[in-house]
Design a protein around this motif. Structure first.
Motif, PDB file in Angstrom:
ATOM      1  N   ARG A  72       0.693  -1.227   0.243  1.00  0.00           N
ATOM      2  CA  ARG A  72       0.093   0.067   0.125  1.00  0.00           C
ATOM      3  C   ARG A  72       0.856   1.269  -0.067  1.00  0.00           C
ATOM      4  NH1 ARG A  72      -5.691   0.331   3.096  1.00  0.00           N
ATOM      5  NH2 ARG A  72      -6.100  -0.882   1.047  1.00  0.00           N
ATOM      6  N   ILE A  73       1.054   1.967  -1.197  1.00  0.00           N
ATOM      7  CA  ILE A  73       1.710   3.190  -1.284  1.00  0.00           C
ATOM      8  C   ILE A  73       0.988   4.434  -1.029  1.00  0.00           C
ATOM      9  CG2 ILE A  73       3.156   4.499  -3.113  1.00  0.00           C
ATOM     10  CD1 ILE A  73       3.413   1.732  -4.433  1.00  0.00           C
ATOM     11  N   TRP A  74       1.005   5.013   0.183  1.00  0.00           N
ATOM     12  CA  TRP A  74       0.355   6.135   0.525  1.00  0.00           C
ATOM     13  C   TRP A  74       0.965   7.448   0.006  1.00  0.00           C
ATOM     14  CZ3 TRP A  74      -3.595   6.238   3.941  1.00  0.00           C
ATOM     15  CH2 TRP A  74      -3.984   5.228   4.562  1.00  0.00           C
ATOM     16  N   LEU A  75       0.217   8.188  -0.485  1.00  0.00           N
ATOM     17  CA  LEU A  75       0.697   9.485  -1.466  1.00  0.00           C
ATOM     18  C   LEU A  75       0.240  10.605  -0.749  1.00  0.00           C
ATOM     19  CD1 LEU A  75      -0.398   8.094  -4.840  1.00  0.00           C
ATOM     20  CD2 LEU A  75       1.893   8.227  -4.080  1.00  0.00           C
ATOM     21  N   ALA A  76       1.268  11.529  -0.638  1.00  0.00           N
ATOM     22  CA  ALA A  76       1.168  12.901  -0.073  1.00  0.00           C
ATOM     23  C   ALA A  76       0.638  13.798  -0.744  1.00  0.00           C
ATOM     24  CB  ALA A  76       2.329  13.269   0.671  1.00  0.00           C
ATOM     25  N   SER A  77       0.469  13.611  -2.211  1.00  0.00           N
ATOM     26  CA  SER A  77       0.036  14.589  -3.245  1.00  0.00           C
ATOM     27  C   SER A  77      -0.497  13.755  -4.435  1.00  0.00           C
ATOM     28  CB  SER A  77       1.068  15.404  -3.739  1.00  0.00           C
ATOM     29  OG  SER A  77       2.211  14.835  -4.227  1.00  0.00           O
ATOM     30  N   PRO A  78      -1.063  14.277  -5.147  1.00  0.00           N
ATOM     31  CA  PRO A  78      -1.898  13.692  -6.399  1.00  0.00           C
ATOM     32  C   PRO A  78      -0.719  13.153  -7.167  1.00  0.00           C
ATOM     33  CG  PRO A  78      -2.859  15.687  -6.218  1.00  0.00           C
ATOM     34  CD  PRO A  78      -1.703  15.756  -5.012  1.00  0.00           C
ATOM     35  N   VAL A  79      -0.858  12.041  -7.958  1.00  0.00           N
ATOM     36  CA  VAL A  79      -0.079  11.469  -8.748  1.00  0.00           C
ATOM     37  C   VAL A  79      -0.428  11.819 -10.207  1.00  0.00           C
ATOM     38  CG1 VAL A  79      -1.226   9.276  -8.695  1.00  0.00           C
ATOM     39  CG2 VAL A  79       1.201   9.444  -9.263  1.00  0.00           C
ATOM     40  N   ALA A  80       0.611  12.076 -11.205  1.00  0.00           N
ATOM     41  CA  ALA A  80       0.032  12.163 -12.581  1.00  0.00           C
ATOM     42  C   ALA A  80      -0.307  10.678 -13.152  1.00  0.00           C
ATOM     43  CB  ALA A  80       1.456  12.694 -13.484  1.00  0.00           C
ATOM     44  N   TYR A  81      -1.317  11.095 -13.757  1.00  0.00           N
ATOM     45  CA  TYR A  81      -2.195   9.712 -14.328  1.00  0.00           C
ATOM     46  C   TYR A  81      -3.021  10.149 -15.575  1.00  0.00           C
ATOM     47  CZ  TYR A  81      -5.235   5.875 -14.508  1.00  0.00           C
ATOM     48  OH  TYR A  81      -6.035   4.762 -14.901  1.00  0.00           O
ATOM     49  N   ASP A  82      -2.671   9.588 -16.629  1.00  0.00           N
ATOM     50  CA  ASP A  82      -3.327   9.847 -18.013  1.00  0.00           C
ATOM     51  C   ASP A  82      -4.913   9.387 -17.987  1.00  0.00           C
ATOM     52  OD1 ASP A  82      -2.893   7.342 -18.701  1.00  0.00           O
ATOM     53  OD2 ASP A  82      -1.143   8.013 -20.299  1.00  0.00           O
ATOM     54  N   GLY A  83      -5.024   8.478 -17.122  1.00  0.00           N
ATOM     55  CA  GLY A  83      -6.470   7.600 -17.277  1.00  0.00           C
ATOM     56  C   GLY A  83      -6.444   6.479 -18.209  1.00  0.00           C
ATOM     57  N   ARG A  84      -5.352   6.233 -18.710  1.00  0.00           N
ATOM     58  CA  ARG A  84      -5.278   5.261 -19.503  1.00  0.00           C
ATOM     59  C   ARG A  84      -4.097   4.422 -19.439  1.00  0.00           C
ATOM     60  NH1 ARG A  84      -3.556   3.708 -25.266  1.00  0.00           N
ATOM     61  NH2 ARG A  84      -5.121   2.414 -26.213  1.00  0.00           N
ATOM     62  N   ASP A  85      -2.850   4.697 -19.550  1.00  0.00           N
ATOM     63  CA  ASP A  85      -1.824   3.855 -19.271  1.00  0.00           C
ATOM     64  C   ASP A  85      -1.895   3.692 -17.636  1.00  0.00           C
ATOM     65  OD1 ASP A  85      -1.036   3.052 -21.688  1.00  0.00           O
ATOM     66  OD2 ASP A  85       0.058   5.057 -22.003  1.00  0.00           O
ATOM     67  N   PRO A  86      -1.779   2.360 -17.135  1.00  0.00           N
ATOM     68  CA  PRO A  86      -1.895   2.536 -15.525  1.00  0.00           C
ATOM     69  C   PRO A  86      -0.768   2.800 -14.870  1.00  0.00           C
ATOM     70  CG  PRO A  86      -1.841   0.226 -16.527  1.00  0.00           C
ATOM     71  CD  PRO A  86      -1.850   1.130 -17.745  1.00  0.00           C
ATOM     72  N   LEU A  87      -0.724   2.922 -13.641  1.00  0.00           N
ATOM     73  CA  LEU A  87       0.361   3.242 -12.574  1.00  0.00           C
ATOM     74  C   LEU A  87       0.917   2.029 -12.227  1.00  0.00           C
ATOM     75  CD1 LEU A  87      -1.652   5.968 -10.759  1.00  0.00           C
ATOM     76  CD2 LEU A  87       0.585   6.285 -12.085  1.00  0.00           C
ATOM     77  N   THR A  88       2.227   1.902 -12.435  1.00  0.00           N
ATOM     78  CA  THR A  88       2.849   0.538 -11.968  1.00  0.00           C
ATOM     79  C   THR A  88       4.450   1.122 -11.181  1.00  0.00           C
ATOM     80  OG1 THR A  88       4.317   0.759 -14.054  1.00  0.00           O
ATOM     81  CG2 THR A  88       2.504  -0.380 -14.250  1.00  0.00           C
ATOM     82  N   ILE A  89       4.749   0.010 -10.579  1.00  0.00           N
ATOM     83  CA  ILE A  89       5.987   0.304  -9.742  1.00  0.00           C
ATOM     84  C   ILE A  89       7.388  -0.258 -10.131  1.00  0.00           C
ATOM     85  CG2 ILE A  89       4.500   0.748  -7.741  1.00  0.00           C
ATOM     86  CD1 ILE A  89       5.773  -1.949  -6.620  1.00  0.00           C
TER      87      ILE A  89
END
Lengths: 288, 509
Positions: A30-47
């Motif tokens: 579980r990655i807690w975020l202190a600010s919004p993350v850039a996300y284009d709505g299509r390509d998913p977020l990966t680590i």
């Protein structure tokens, strides 16, 4: 003649010895975020790419030993190089597979990391937004007689970045708990996604727990990450739950922006026809 | 935090209240020009009014003041209609939206509404029933919707406008969730205390009011969306970039005007990606030498000589210490009880913090007309700026890529920057008008980690390598090999000024 790849072999070997998973178990990050993350709505977020970045930084960038007698900063006079710089002079066509403590499976002849995409907090705890990044030339100070702020090198920019506000991202992996715990505490893992040097995607911290459902690749018939489209075996796309995925061209291996076809190991890694999970924002989980 | 249904109810009730207030506008006083532009002005003013007020009643007061509305009436007149001037303003609310417990006015014979379907409520009774925190969020969501609804005559079936909001109230129950066993990347942190008002412009203008920048965030304790004021990391980064490079120029005895414009642009604004700045033309030697020669460039980087480079500094958003941010501040601040070494519980901490919207105010700025001057355009300009109040505290942090990967020179340079920042002690907009003065202690790395090194090393390095740095910045001695302390031999490979404008002047003043 020594090639670029030859020059990288020492640290690559070191990275493989240190960061290839030894004990594999299903884990929930579980990655807690202190600010919004850039996300284009299509390509998913990966680590996986972010973890590779940390590995490159640790292995390819300058070694510092025990920091000498002067404390942490004492023996460091030379500037370090960033992970970007390591690959800055990588010849076209090369692709180096950087190991991470995440296990791989082979699907359709491609190595696929057992790591789900980053799932935002469930509805209603997420929201899409726009972060504007402003940049303007300080033309008054440049000592030029004329400047065009609407074009050319002095152009003033107001760049919209699509963002996702969510308190956390859930990532399910099959990997080595201890090694992952070490990497996620590295400052190089402090930000996710675009513009993380400017405030977006700031990682508050990571919690690592067990994933009892082993959701790294599939969960309740839904693909949890981009998988090559195949019609046989356990990842037969015809058996995937309808409405949870879409078929499209996508890369299958981090770093996802590299589009070469063959890796150092002669394995295909570039863009191919895939089953990509659909992240439905603004809807309860399970909604069609 | 208000629930989704509270927000929906506030939106409905305030829409009808606004429509009722419209009938009490003194059109003569308002004037024809403002009457024509009323929809725009009202839509623009709703958000500032919601920010400036502390209750729904106060928000109505602000609207009355601005739009010449006589909500309280003008004394009793013995009349026979409800739409005439004289009586206090009232709202006609469909019964399905009537808040419970609100007193209704009795419908007299000939009343122009159907008492079975619609209730007549005096403005003050209705305003008192509207949850103000919920109203603020409703206003943020769509001031144009409220304005359009209020300024247009009722049409059949118009209640449907609000239906989606009512349905959205049926969200699944939320389980409060907080981080517990966090593995946290190291960051250098401090808390700014505002000594004067702080302004940081929002993404959109609201008429003649510049709002403070806000962003939609999620509170994981409630699952609700909240609008939180913040200062973007990009803004702080830009400020710091200016500070460190202007300081470097001072240290080596140059002015910005002395160096080629494109180099100045790279230092102060990060440069511009132009045709050719792609991976095909990567010059690794140049990249490493620039990092070596200019520790400040190692921190911030950008595009220089067509090389796209990443700095080792990561500047975070500045987070206001307020109730909406309590969940993310708590693990970092670990607040202690007053006069005790005990750590506060999250609930205590949460309750002790102010709501973000109560930390701002509107600050009036007037540009006088100066009609007595011959060249005056005779126009007085009045603007409002929403600012964070003095005394507000803000958590700010940054990360260096990793101490083991950052040279001691760059870290020492970072120390120098922080001291410069502490001396200048201003941030945000409107510094020339007194905004943005802050005070803070040194940025600390957290327990068990090394603090930033002293500035001596960086200052000594710049002093010893002044000529090489000057030569590079001025574009002189192209191709010449110079010895740089700690870096070795540096070949000056800059191709000189490419842009228009003054040529480099060589010796500085």
């Amino acid at each position: 003649m020594t090639t670029w790849l030859d020059a990288q072999r020492p640290w690559l070997e070191r990275a493989r010895a240190r960061w290839t998973p030894r004990t594999v178990e299903p884990l929930h990050l579980r990655i807690w975020l202190a600010s919004p993350v850039a996300y284009d709505g299509r390509d998913p977020l990966t680590i996986e790419g972010a973890l590779q970045y940390v590995v490159v930084k640790r292995e390819a960038c300058r070694e510092t030993g025990d920091h000498g007698a002067g404390g942490l900063w004492g023996d460091l006079r030379q500037p370090g190089i960033t992970p970007d710089d390591v690959f800055a002079d990588c010849p076209r066509g090369y692709r180096v597979d950087v190991p991470t403590p995440i296990a791989d499976v082979t699907i359709a002849g491609r190595l696929i990391a057992c790591a789900s995409i980053g799932w935002p907090a469930p509805y209603p705890a997420h929201a899409e937004g726009i972060r504007w990044r402003r940049k303007r030339a300080d033309v008054d100070a440049y000592g030029i007689t004329k400047a065009n702020v609407s074009g050319g090198w002095t152009k003033a920019l107001n760049i919209p970045v699509q963002t996702l506000a969510t308190p956390w991202l859930d990532v399910y992996v099959r990997g080595d708990r201890m090694l992952l715990a070490e990497l996620v505490q590295d400052t190089a893992f402090g930000g996710l996604g675009r513009d993380s040097t400017r405030g977006l995607g700031t990682i508050l911290g990571v919690e690592i727990g067990s994933d009892h459902d082993d959701r790294s690749l599939l969960h309740r018939g839904a693909p949890q990450r981009v998988l090559p489209l195949v019609e046989d075996g356990p990842f037969d796309a015809r058996r995937f739950a309808p409405g949870t995925w879409e078929a499209r061209e996508a890369p299958t291996r981090a770093p996802y922006w590299v589009q070469t076809d063959i890796s150092e190991y002669r394995e295909p890694v570039g863009i191919t026809r895939c089953a990509a999970p659909i992240v439905r924002l603004g809807m309860p989980i399970g909604a069609p | 935090m208000p629930t989704t249904s509270q927000i929906a109810n506030a939106e409905v009730c305030f829409s009808y209240l606004l429509r009722g207030l419209k009938h009490r506008i003194d059109w003569d006083k308002l004037g024809a020009e403002r009457r024509r532009a009323l929809p725009t002005e009202l839509a623009d003013f709703l958000i500032p009014a919601a920010i400036a007020a502390r209750s729904t009643v106060e928000m109505v007061k602000l609207l009355c003041q601005r739009f010449e509305i006589r909500a309280a009436g003008e004394g009793w007149e013995e009349d026979d209609g409800y739409a005439r001037r004289g009586r206090p303003a009232y709202a006609l609310v469909p019964r399905q939206f009537m808040p419970p417990g609100v007193v209704e006015l009795e419908a007299e014979a000939g009343a122009p509404w159907n008492p079975k379907e619609t209730a007549c409520v005096r403005w003050d009774h209705l305003a008192k029933s509207i949850d103000f925190a919920a109203l603020r969020l409703a206003v943020y969501q769509n001031p144009q919707l409220l304005t359009t609804f209020a300024l247009n005559p009722p049409v059949e079936g118009e209640e449907a406008v609000f239906s989606p909001w009512i349905e959205s109230a049926m969200a699944p129950a939320w389980t409060p969730t907080l981080p517990e066993r966090l593995l946290t990347p190291r960051a250098f942190r401090t808390v700014w205390t505002l000594v004067s008002n702080l302004a940081h412009g929002a993404d959109h203008k609201s008429g003649n009011v510049t709002m403070f920048r806000r962003e939609r965030r999620i509170d994981p304790t409630t699952g609700e969306q909240v609008l939180v004021p913040f200062m973007s990391g990009n803004a702080v980064r830009g400020l710091w970039r200016d500070m460190i490079f202007y300081r470097l120029l001072r240290l080596v005895g140059l002015r910005v005007e002395d160096i080629p414009p494109r180099i100045a642009h790279a230092l102060l604004a990060g440069g511009t990606i132009e045709a050719g700045a792609d991976s095909a033309s990567v010059d690794v030697a140049l990249r490493r030498r620039v990092r070596g020669l200019l520790p400040a460039w190692d921190l911030f980087a950008g595009v220089i000589e067509q090389q796209i480079m990443r700095g080792v500094l990561r500047v975070h958003d500045a987070q206001v210490v307020c109730r909406e941010n309590a969940w993310l501040l708590y693990p970092t601040l670990r607040p202690k009880r007053q006069g005790s070494a005990d750590v506060m519980s999250f609930e205590e901490f949460h309750a002790a913090l102010p709501v973000a919207d109560n930390l701002t105010q509107l600050r009036l700025l007037t540009r006088h007309a100066h009609r007595d001057l011959e060249d005056s355009d005779g126009i007085q300009m009045i603007t409002d700026t929403e600012v964070l109040l003095p005394g507000t505290t803000i958590l700010h942090s940054f990360q260096l890529l990793d101490p083991s990967n950052v040279s001691s020179l760059a870290a020492s340079c970072m120390s120098d920057l922080i001291l410069e920042f502490r001396d200048i002690a201003h941030t945000g907009a409107g510094n020339a008008r007194g905004y943005g003065q802050i005070a803070f202690d040194h940025y600390l790395p957290g327990e068990g980690h090394d603090a930033l090194p002293p500035t001596d090393e960086y200052l000594a390095y710049v002093r010893e390598n002044r000529d090489a740095i000057r030569a590079f910045l001025l574009g002189e001695k192209n191709g010449e090999v110079m010895k740089v302390d700690g870096v070795g031999e540096v070949k000056i490979t800059r191709s000189g000024a490419k842009g228009r404008g003054k040529k480099a002047t060589g010796e500085a003043t």
